[in-house]
Design a protein around this motif. Structure first.
Motif, PDB file in Angstrom:
ATOM      1  N   GLY A 132      26.357 -13.176 -10.841  1.00 17.93           N
ATOM      2  CA  GLY A 132      25.112 -12.495 -11.176  1.00 17.93           C
ATOM      3  C   GLY A 132      25.187 -11.001 -10.962  1.00 17.93           C
ATOM      4  O   GLY A 132      24.380 -10.247 -11.502  1.00 17.93           O
ATOM      5  N   HIS A 133      26.150 -10.551 -10.178  1.00 15.19           N
ATOM      6  CA  HIS A 133      26.266  -9.124  -9.893  1.00 15.19           C
ATOM      7  C   HIS A 133      27.438  -8.483 -10.610  1.00 15.19           C
ATOM      8  O   HIS A 133      27.847  -7.374 -10.269  1.00 15.19           O
ATOM      9  CB  HIS A 133      26.296  -8.884  -8.387  1.00 15.19           C
ATOM     10  CG  HIS A 133      25.002  -9.300  -7.761  1.00 15.19           C
ATOM     11  ND1 HIS A 133      23.826  -8.610  -7.952  1.00 15.19           N
ATOM     12  CD2 HIS A 133      24.678 -10.383  -7.026  1.00 15.19           C
ATOM     13  CE1 HIS A 133      22.845  -9.231  -7.345  1.00 15.19           C
ATOM     14  NE2 HIS A 133      23.335 -10.317  -6.774  1.00 15.19           N
ATOM     15  N   TYR A 134      27.960  -9.156 -11.621  1.00  8.39           N
ATOM     16  CA  TYR A 134      28.918  -8.518 -12.530  1.00  8.39           C
ATOM     17  C   TYR A 134      28.085  -7.685 -13.492  1.00  8.39           C
ATOM     18  O   TYR A 134      27.072  -8.148 -14.014  1.00  8.39           O
ATOM     19  CB  TYR A 134      29.719  -9.548 -13.312  1.00  8.39           C
ATOM     20  CG  TYR A 134      30.681 -10.366 -12.497  1.00  8.39           C
ATOM     21  CD1 TYR A 134      30.886 -10.133 -11.139  1.00  8.39           C
ATOM     22  CD2 TYR A 134      31.392 -11.393 -13.080  1.00  8.39           C
ATOM     23  CE1 TYR A 134      31.770 -10.894 -10.402  1.00  8.39           C
ATOM     24  CE2 TYR A 134      32.290 -12.168 -12.347  1.00  8.39           C
ATOM     25  CZ  TYR A 134      32.468 -11.906 -11.008  1.00  8.39           C
ATOM     26  OH  TYR A 134      33.350 -12.665 -10.289  1.00  8.39           O
ATOM     27  N   GLN A 194      17.719  -1.889 -13.073  1.00  8.68           N
ATOM     28  CA  GLN A 194      18.074  -1.746 -11.664  1.00  8.68           C
ATOM     29  C   GLN A 194      18.070  -3.111 -10.990  1.00  8.68           C
ATOM     30  O   GLN A 194      17.155  -3.903 -11.190  1.00  8.68           O
ATOM     31  CB  GLN A 194      17.070  -0.827 -10.961  1.00  8.68           C
ATOM     32  CG  GLN A 194      17.373  -0.571  -9.510  1.00  8.68           C
ATOM     33  CD  GLN A 194      18.618   0.277  -9.319  1.00  8.68           C
ATOM     34  OE1 GLN A 194      18.799   1.274  -9.993  1.00  8.68           O
ATOM     35  NE2 GLN A 194      19.473  -0.130  -8.403  1.00  8.68           N
ATOM     36  N   CYS A 195      19.092  -3.387 -10.211  1.00  4.73           N
ATOM     37  CA  CYS A 195      19.209  -4.644  -9.472  1.00  4.73           C
ATOM     38  C   CYS A 195      18.977  -4.365  -7.991  1.00  4.73           C
ATOM     39  O   CYS A 195      19.346  -3.284  -7.501  1.00  4.73           O
ATOM     40  CB  CYS A 195      20.613  -5.230  -9.688  1.00  4.73           C
ATOM     41  SG  CYS A 195      20.878  -6.822  -8.881  1.00  4.73           S
ATOM     42  N   PRO A 196      18.395  -5.293  -7.243  1.00  4.91           N
ATOM     43  CA  PRO A 196      18.206  -5.086  -5.810  1.00  4.91           C
ATOM     44  C   PRO A 196      19.507  -4.825  -5.045  1.00  4.91           C
ATOM     45  O   PRO A 196      19.481  -4.255  -3.958  1.00  4.91           O
ATOM     46  CB  PRO A 196      17.550  -6.392  -5.328  1.00  4.91           C
ATOM     47  CG  PRO A 196      16.886  -6.944  -6.538  1.00  4.91           C
ATOM     48  CD  PRO A 196      17.756  -6.540  -7.700  1.00  4.91           C
ATOM     49  N   CYS A 197      20.648  -5.206  -5.639  1.00  3.66           N
ATOM     50  CA  CYS A 197      21.926  -4.976  -4.961  1.00  3.66           C
ATOM     51  C   CYS A 197      22.322  -3.499  -4.994  1.00  3.66           C
ATOM     52  O   CYS A 197      23.256  -3.092  -4.313  1.00  3.66           O
ATOM     53  CB  CYS A 197      23.035  -5.838  -5.565  1.00  3.66           C
ATOM     54  SG  CYS A 197      23.676  -5.224  -7.141  1.00  3.66           S
ATOM     55  N   GLY A 198      21.615  -2.695  -5.805  1.00  3.71           N
ATOM     56  CA  GLY A 198      21.912  -1.275  -5.910  1.00  3.71           C
ATOM     57  C   GLY A 198      22.584  -0.873  -7.211  1.00  3.71           C
ATOM     58  O   GLY A 198      22.587   0.295  -7.577  1.00  3.71           O
ATOM     59  N   GLN A 199      23.159  -1.842  -7.923  1.00  3.98           N
ATOM     60  CA  GLN A 199      23.798  -1.543  -9.196  1.00  3.98           C
ATOM     61  C   GLN A 199      22.768  -1.587 -10.324  1.00  3.98           C
ATOM     62  O   GLN A 199      21.649  -2.022 -10.143  1.00  3.98           O
ATOM     63  CB  GLN A 199      24.892  -2.572  -9.518  1.00  3.98           C
ATOM     64  CG  GLN A 199      26.042  -2.576  -8.560  1.00  3.98           C
ATOM     65  CD  GLN A 199      27.160  -3.454  -9.081  1.00  3.98           C
ATOM     66  OE1 GLN A 199      28.162  -2.945  -9.534  1.00  3.98           O
ATOM     67  NE2 GLN A 199      26.970  -4.758  -9.021  1.00  3.98           N
TER      68      GLN A 199
END
Length: 136
Positions: free
Chosen positions: A70-72, A80-85
């Motif tokens: 999911g974070h690829y 914007q994603c909560p992971c920062g990316q």
């Protein structure tokens, strides 16, 4: 800590694992992955994850993020994603993404087309009560 409490309460050995890895392991041992050495299981729910089995073991990578598909990044300079990316797949293909899109739906404008903020325009009904669009 949780593992210790569960082991003490049940007298059984235990392990704490994230849901995608646990699902992949279950599929590897008891499901479609049984008899194979390598497999990938994708989970789509609140987020978008995956569990990777390689050479008969859960593959975590150096930082434990190997199955976190999911974070690829799928969309350069995307949402914007909560992971920062920005542009993570999870922002487009998870339950949370679909719920967000549903909230973005704008109600119909009387007599005009219904619009979504990021989706296609939907033509108005052919007549009152009809769910079918007018033919072109």
């Amino acid at each position: 800590m949780i593992r210790d409490v569960a082991q003490e309460a049940t007298g059984l050995p235990g392990i704490v694992e994230n849901d995608a890895n646990a699902a992949a392991w279950g599929e590897f041992v008891h499901g479609a992955g049984a008899g194979h050495e390598d497999m990938l299981r994708v989970t789509a729910g609140a987020g978008l994850g995956g569990g990777i089995i390689s050479r008969g073991r859960i593959f975590r990578s150096r930082f434990g993020m190997a199955g976190e598909i999911g974070h690829y990044r799928a969309v350069p300079d995307g949402l914007q994603c909560p992971c920062g990316q920005r542009g993570c797949m999870e922002q487009y293909a998870s339950e949370a993404a679909h719920k967000r899109r549903a909230r973005e739906w704008r109600p119909p404008i009387r007599g005009g087309p219904r619009r979504c903020s990021r989706w296609a325009t939907v033509p108005p009904p052919a007549s009152r009560g009809s769910m079918l669009p007018r033919p072109p």
